[in-house]
Design an enzyme around this catalytic site. Structure first.
Site, PDB file in Angstrom:
ATOM      1  N   GLY A   1       0.834  -1.208   0.000  1.00 52.22           N
ATOM      2  CA  GLY A   1       0.000   0.000   0.000  1.00 52.22           C
ATOM      3  C   GLY A   1       0.864   1.250   0.000  1.00 52.22           C
ATOM      4  CB  SER A   2       0.146   4.628   1.238  1.00 52.46           C
ATOM      5  OG  SER A   2      -1.062   4.724   0.535  1.00 52.46           O
ATOM      6  CB  THR A   3       4.232   1.460   3.660  1.00 56.56           C
ATOM      7  OG1 THR A   3       4.002   0.245   2.956  1.00 56.56           O
ATOM      8  CG2 THR A   3       3.263   1.551   4.818  1.00 56.56           C
TER       9      THR A   3
ATOM     10  CD  GLU B   1      -3.211   5.592   2.943  1.00 55.41           C
ATOM     11  OE1 GLU B   1      -2.433   5.459   2.000  1.00 55.41           O
ATOM     12  OE2 GLU B   1      -3.266   4.809   3.868  1.00 55.41           O
TER      13      GLU B   1
END
Lengths: 369, 647
Positions: free
Chosen positions: B323-325, B647
C-alpha cells in the site's frame, strides 16, 4: 595389441567362480541384515549392492583385458590421481559419522581411500620391479616406497579413518618384507616403531584412543565399542552349530547389532548360518587368499608376482582384521569384510583387484621360455 | 612386446618357493585361529550365548539431554525445561501382551481417564523394542501405575525433560515448538539422531536446533524378567544444549502482543542501527505448551483447521500489498533518478486518467496542488501515479530490491517468504504476457502484484531511518554454554546499501515526520509530546473494487474484503533507535487501525528506556498517559472523530 588364444585357454575360472560365490553370499546377507527396517524404502541396500557388484564386474573385465605391464607403466600417475582425490575429499568432501571420507559425484558418492589401496599396490610393485635387489634393501633405498605409502596414509588418518590407514600400512609392510629388508634395517624400523608409539598416541583422535583402551579392557566402555563387541559375540555365539536360519537371526532382526550391513556383517551371517556357514565362509576366504598367492607364485615375471602378492595380502588383512574384530579378538576398527560388507566404492575396487589377479593369472604362460 | 626384462630366473624361483611356503603357512595358521575362535563362541559357549540372546537382559537406555534455555535480551527466561513422566512398554514375553493391555485399560477406565490410542499398538509391538504408550502423565496416574507394577510386566516409567514455554502464546511464533523426530528426519540425519529424540519443528527451536539440542547420554542396564531395571552397568552423562539469548525484549513483545489482541496481523519492532529485532508478534497465536509431550489429535485439528491460521508466522511469511508505505520507495527512486525536484507540484483532482481507465485518489475531491512533501504527508495517490509513470516499473523494482524487498531478509528463522516485486521480465516469465503500462500505475502506490512481508517493511524503513543501510535482521544475540561461557556472539551484518544521497534521506524523513506531526497528516495517532516520531500509513486493497459506488459499499461491509491496515514508523527522528511495522489484516485504514498499535509499542520502548526493569505501577502509568493525551494537538482526534478517512 596382438590377440593370443592362450589368454582364453588360461582364463582363471576358479578365481572368478570363487569371487562370484562370495558376492552372491554378500548380497543375500545384506538382504537379511537390512530386512527388518527395509520396510517401505524404495531402493533397499541389497538392490544397491547388486548394482555395485554389476558395476564392479564391468570394471573387473576392463582390468583383466589390458595387460598389467601396460597398466603398471602408469602406476605412479594412477597413484597420484588417487591421492589427488584424497586432497579433494580433504577440502570438499562430506562427512558421515563424524569422518570426512566421501566425494559426492552427483547421485552417488565415491570413497577415494578405497581407490588408494589398489594404486598403492601397483605403485609399490612397479618400484620394486624396477629396483630389484637380490640381497634385500637397506632403509636408504626404501625412501621412495615409504613416501608412496606415507602421503596417502597420513591423509587417511586425518579423515579420520584408522581402519583403511592400518590396511595400507599392513599391505605395504607385507610387500616390504616379501621383497626383503636387511635384518639390520628391519631392527631399526621396529625400534623406531616402538619409540613412535607414544607419539602416535599423542596424534590419535579421542575416539581412537578410546577404542584401543576398550580393547585392552572391554569393561571400561560397556556402552560404546564394548557394547558392540558384546552384542556381536552374543549374535555369533547364539547361532550355534547350524545357525538360526535365513532372516531368523534375532540379534540381527531386532537390530541389537551395530553397523550390521557394513562392518559387523559377519555376525549377521554367523548368527543365521551357524558354525557351519561361518566356517565355510572363512574357508572360502582362505581359498581366495591362497589362490591369489598361487597366482603370485606362478606369475611369469616379477611385476606380476608383486602385484598378485600385494592383492593377496590386501584380501588377507581385510578378512583377518574384520573377522577378528567381530569375533572379539581385536579392537574395533572400521574395516569392511571383502564382498560381504555393504559399500559401493569397496565392492567396485575389490572386483577391480580381482580383475588384476585374473590379468596376472591368464598371462602366466605367454613368453615363457 | 615387453621383452624378457623382469622375468624370474631359475635360482630365484627356488628362493621364492621357500618364501611362499612360509607365507602359505602364516595364512593357514591365521585362518585356523579365526575358525577356532568361531568354534569356541558358537559350539563351546553357544548355548550360553543363545540364552543371553533370548533374554537379552542387557539394555541400552538413552538419556535425553536438557535442551538449552531461551532468554530475552534482559535475561528473562522465555523457554525452560520441565520433567515429564512417560509410560513405556517393552515387550519381553509375547504372552504378557494381552494381560498388560487389559490391565491398563481397566486401570484407566476405573478412574475414567481417556484411553490413549497407543494402547492398541501394544498388540503389534516388536519384542524388546520400547514404545511410548502415554506421555506426560499426571502424578495420580504415576502413583496408580507404580502400585500395580507387578501386574504390568514390561511397563516402565521414563523420566524425560520436556519444554516449558514460560512466555506462552505471545512469543509462540518466534520460539516455535519441538516434537519427536520424524522417520524422514531420522533418515536424513545419517545417524546423528536416534528415535525418540526431540527436534525443533518451527521457529528458533528449529533454526538453532543444533545448538539447543545437546548430546544424548546413555546407560546400560540389566533388566529382570519383568523388564524392570535391576542395576546399571555403565553410564555416559548427557550434555545439555546451549542457551540462546535473544534480541527480543519481553516487555515490548508483551505490549505488542496485547495491542494486537483480537486482531489478526503482525508487528515487527527492530533496531535500525544493527538489525536486532526487539519484538515480533504474529496474531492470532497458539500455545506452544500444547505440543509438550506430543500434541493431541484434537488440539492439532483445532489449530490446523482454524480459518485464521494461528500457526502461521505472519511477520516473516505473511505476504501483503505494501500500500502507501511503498510510496517512499517510489519517491526515493524518483529523487535519485533526478526526475523530480522537491518543490515541483502536481495538481490532484481526485483522479488520474491513463489509457482508457481512470485511477482514483483516495481523496475523492482531490488534494489540489501538491509537492513531494505534501504528497507524502497527505498520501496523495495521484502524485505517485505521475512518478510511477515517469519511472517505469523496472526502475521502481531496482530501488525496491535495494531496500530489501523481493528477497528473503535472511533472518535467523525458518520458512521466511520473499514477497514479490514485479518487473516486466518477471511478468513475462510468470504469466507469459507483456507488462501493461497501466499496471505500473497500481504498482507505484504499492498495489497490483506487489507483496511484502511485515519484516521486509521494517527492514526497509530501518534503511530509510539510518540513511540507507539494509541490515540482516537478527533475533538471537548470543549463544552461551550452560555454564555461561560465550559460544558465539552475533555481529550486525550489512546486506545492502541503498544508493541514496543524504539530501534524499533528509527530504523523505521530513515527509515522514510531517505524516505524524503536521496538520492533515495521516499518522496523527503517533503524535507524542516529544514530536519525535516519523511514520507512514498504508491501506492495502485486498481485492480490486468495482467502479460503482454502491457495489463498493456492499463489498466493503464484508470483513474479508476489508482493506489491510499498515503503519510503519521510526523514532526518534534524529538518530532513530526503533523501527516499528504493523499490519492489521482487514483492519481498514492504516491511520486508525494500525497506527495505535505502533503507538503502544513506541510508548513502551520509551517507558522501558526510562525505567528499565523497574516499571511504575499501573496508576502512575495512567496519570502519565492522561497528561500525554492532553498535550497532543486536537487535530488528530478531531479528524478521527469526524470519520475522515486517511486514505
Amino acid at each position: 595389441m596382438r590377440f593370443d588364444r592362450r589368454l582364453i585357454l588360461n582364463f582363471d575360472w576358479t578365481l572368478l567362480i570363487l569371487v562370484l560365490i562370495l558376492c552372491t553370499i554378500g548380497v543375500l546377507n545384506i538382504f537379511s541384515a537390512s530386512y527388518s527396517f527395509a520396510g517401505a524404502k524404495a531402493n533397499p541396500f541389497y538392490i544397491r549392492q547388486l548394482q555395485w557388484v554389476l558395476i564392479g564386474i564391468f570394471c573387473m573385465s576392463i582390468a583383466f583385458c589390458i595387460d598389467y605391464r601396460f597398466i603398471c607403466q602408469y602406476a605412479y600417475v594412477l597413484h597420484g590421481i588417487a591421492i589427488f582425490c584424497l586432497v579433494i575429499v580433504f577440502f570438499y568432501g562430506f562427512a558421515t559419522h563424524g569422518s570426512q571420507r566421501w566425494i559426492s559425484l552427483g547421485s552417488f558418492s565415491l570413497q577415494p581411500s578405497e581407490l588408494v589401496k589398489l594404486t598403492l599396490i601397483l605403485a609399490l610393485a612397479k618400484y620394486f620391479d624396477e629396483h630389484k635387489l637380490e640381497q634385500g634393501y637397506y632403509l636408504r633405498e626404501l625412501w621412495i616406497p615409504f613416501l608412496l605409502l606415507l602421503v596417502p596414509f597420513l591423509m587417511i588418518l586425518e579423515q579420520p579413518d584408522l581402519g583403511t590407514g592400518l590396511i595400507l600400512l599392513f599391505v605395504s609392510a607385507s610387500m616390504f618384507l616379501f621383497v626383503g629388508i636387511r635384518l639390520k634395517s628391519l631392527l631399526y624400523v621396529l625400534t623406531l616403531a616402538v619409540f613412535m608409539m607414544p607419539v602416535g598416541w599423542f596424534f590419535m583422535k579421542e575416539y581412537q584412543r578410546e577404542r584401543v583402551l576398550t580393547f585392552l579392557n572391554p569393561e571400561r566402555d560397556p556402552l560404546g565399542s564394548g557394547y558392540h563387541i558384546i552384542q556381536s559375540m552374543i549374535a555369533i555365539g547364539s547361532g550355534g552349530i547350524l545357525g538360526k536360519g535365513f532372516l531368523k537371526g534375532t540379534q540381527t532382526q531386532l537390530q541389537f547389532l551395530p553397523e550390521q550391513q557394513t562392518d559387523f556383517v559377519f555376525s549377521v551371517f554367523a548368527e543365521e548360518w551357524g558354525f557351519l556357514g561361518g566356517g565355510i565362509l572363512i574357508l572360502l576366504f582362505t581359498s581366495l587368499v591362497l589362490w591369489s598367492l598361487k597366482i603370485a607364485l606362478h606369475s611369469r615375471d616379477f611385476l606380476g608376482t608383486l602385484i598378485a602378492f600385494g592383492l593377496a595380502s590386501l584380501l588377507f588383512w581385510e578378512v583377518f582384521i574384520n573377522t577378528g574384530m567381530v569375533l572379539g579378538m581385536m579392537p574395533v576398527v572400521g574395516i569392511p569384510l571383502p564382498f560381504l560388507s555393504y559399500g559401493g566404492s569397496a565392492v567396485v575396487s575389490l572386483l577391480t583387484c580381482i580383475g588384476l589377479l585374473l590379468n596376472v593369472s591368464m598371462r602366466r604362460y605367454i613368453l615363457q621360455p | 612386446m615387453f621383452g624378457l626384462k623382469g622375468r624370474i630366473k631359475g635360482h630365484e624361483i627356488a628362493d621364492y618357493r621357500q618364501r611362499f611356503r612360509l607365507i602359505f603357512a602364516i595364512v593357514l595358521i591365521a585362518m585356523s585361529l579365526l575358525i577356532l575362535r568361531l568354534w569356541y563362541l558358537q559350539v563351546i559357549k553357544g548355548s550360553e550365548l543363545r540364552q543371553r540372546s533370548e533374554s537379552n537382559s542387557v539394555r541400552l537406555r538413552k538419556i535425553n539431554p536438557l535442551r538449552g534455555m531461551i532468554l530475552d535480551n534482559g535475561g528473562h527466561v522465555l523457554v525452560d525445561n520441565q520433567t515429564s513422566f512417560d509410560l513405556v512398554y517393552i515387550p519381553n514375553r509375547p504372552e504378557d501382551k494381552k494381560q498388560v493391555i487389559s490391565k491398563l485399560t481397566e486401570l484407566y477406565a476405573s478412574r475414567s481417564w481417556k484411553i490413549p490410542d497407543e494402547f492398541s499398538a501394544i498388540a503389534k509391538a516388536h519384542p524388546f523394542i520400547p514404545s511410548k504408550i502415554d506421555r506426560n502423565i499426571s502424578r495420580e496416574k504415576l502413583a496408580l501405575i507404580e502400585t500395580h507394577s507387578l501386574e504390568l510386566p514390561g511397563v516402565a516409567i521414563e523420566v524425560v525433560p520436556i519444554r516449558k514455554y514460560v512466555a506462552g502464546e505471545m512469543i509462540a511464533h518466534i520460539v516455535g515448538y519441538v516434537s519427536e523426530v520424524s522417520q524422514d528426519e531420522l533418515e536424513r540425519s545419517k545417524g546423528a539422531r536416534s528415535p525418540g529424540d526431540m527436534v525443533g519443528k518451527t521457529g528458533i527451536e528449529r533454526y538453532y536446533d543444533a545448538y539447543l539440542r545437546g548430546k544424548n547420554g546413555a546407560e546400560q542396564v540389566e533388566v529382570n524378567a519383568l523388564g524392570k531395571a535391576v542395576r546399571s552397568l555403565g553410564r555416559i552423562n548427557p550434555v545439555a544444549g546451549c542457551n540462546l539469548v535473544l534480541t527480543i525484549d519481553a516487555y515490548l513483545q508483551e505490549v505488542a502482543w496485547k495491542a494486537m489482541a483480537g486482531k489478526s496481523g503482525a508487528v515487527v519492532a527492530m533496531d535500525p542501527r544493527d538489525g536486532s529485532i526487539y519484538a515480533m508478534v504474529s496474531s492470532p497465536g497458539f500455545d506452544p505448551n500444547l505440543f509438550n509431550g506430543g500434541i493431541s489429535t484434537e488440539n492439532w485439528n483445532l489449530l490446523s483447521r482454524d480459518p485464521q491460521h494461528p500457526m502461521e508466522q505472519r511477520a516473516i511469511s505473511g505476504q501483503y500489498p505494501p500500500g502507501s508505505t511503498y510510496k517512499l520507495i517510489v519517491a526515493a527512486a524518483a529523487l535519485e533518478e533526478g526526475l523530480i525536484s522537491p518543490e515541483s507540484s502536481i495538481l490532484c483532482t481526485g483522479s488520474f486518467d491513463f489509457g482508457t481507465r481512470s485511477y482514483r485518489c483516495w481523496q475523492k475531491h482531490g488534494h489540489g496542488m501538491v509537492n513531494l512533501h505534501r504528497a507524502i504527508v497527505e498520501s496523495c495517490d495521484v502524485y505517485f501515479y505521475v512518478l510511477g509513470k515517469k519511472l517505469g516499473v523496472d526502475r521502481i523494482a531496482w530501488y525496491a530490491k535495494k531496500f530489501g524487498f523481493g528477497a528473503v531478509t535472511g533472518i535467523d528463522l525458518p520458512r521466511e517468504k520473499a514477497g514479490v516485486i514485479p518487473t516486466s521480465e518477471w511478468k513475462l516469465a510468470r504469466f507469459k504476457k507483456p507488462w501493461q503500462a497501466g499496471e505500473t500505475i497500481s504498482v507505484s502506490i504499492g498495489q497490483g502484484f506487489n507483496s511484502v512481508t511485515p519484516l521486509q517493511l521494517a527492514v526497509a524503513y530501518s534503511a530509510l531511518a539510518n540513511g540507507g543501510t539494509v541490515y540482516r535482521p537478527q533475533i538471537v544475540k548470543k549463544i552461551e554454554a550452560t555454564d555461561g561461557r560465550l559460544i558465539k556472539a552475533m555481529k550486525p551484518e550489512k546486506q545492502e546499501t541503498v544508493p541514496m544521497s543524504s539530501k534524499t534521506t533528509a527530504l523523505l524523513k521530513q515527509g515522514l515526520w510531517g505524516v505524524v506531526n503536521e496538520p492533515r497528516g495521516t499518522g496523527g495517532a503517533l503524535r507524542r509530546a516529544e514530536m519525535d516520531v516519523c511514520g507512514k500509513t498504508g491501506t492495502a486493497q485486498v481485492v480490486g473494487l468495482p467502479a460503482s459506488e454502491k457495489a463498493r459499499r456492499a463489498m466493503q461491509s464484508a470483513r474479508i474484503y476489508q482493506d489491510h491496515a499498515l503503519f510503519t514508523c521510526f523514532a526518534p527522528c534524529r538518530n532513530p533507535e526503533i523501527t516499528v511495522a504493523v499490519i492489521v489484516e482487514h483492519g481498514g485504514h492504516g491511520g486508525s487501525a494500525a497506527a495505535p498499535v505502533a503507538r503502544k509499542v513506541i510508548d513502551a520502548y520509551y517507558k522501558k528506556k526510562k525505567y528499565g526493569d523497574k516499571m511504575p505501577a499501573e496508576e502512575e502509568e495512567k496519570l502519565e498517559e492522561a497528561s500525554r493525551n492532553r498535550s497532543t494537538s486536537g487535530e488528530g482526534r478531531r479528524r478521527r472523530a469526524s470519520g475522515n478517512q486517511d486514505e
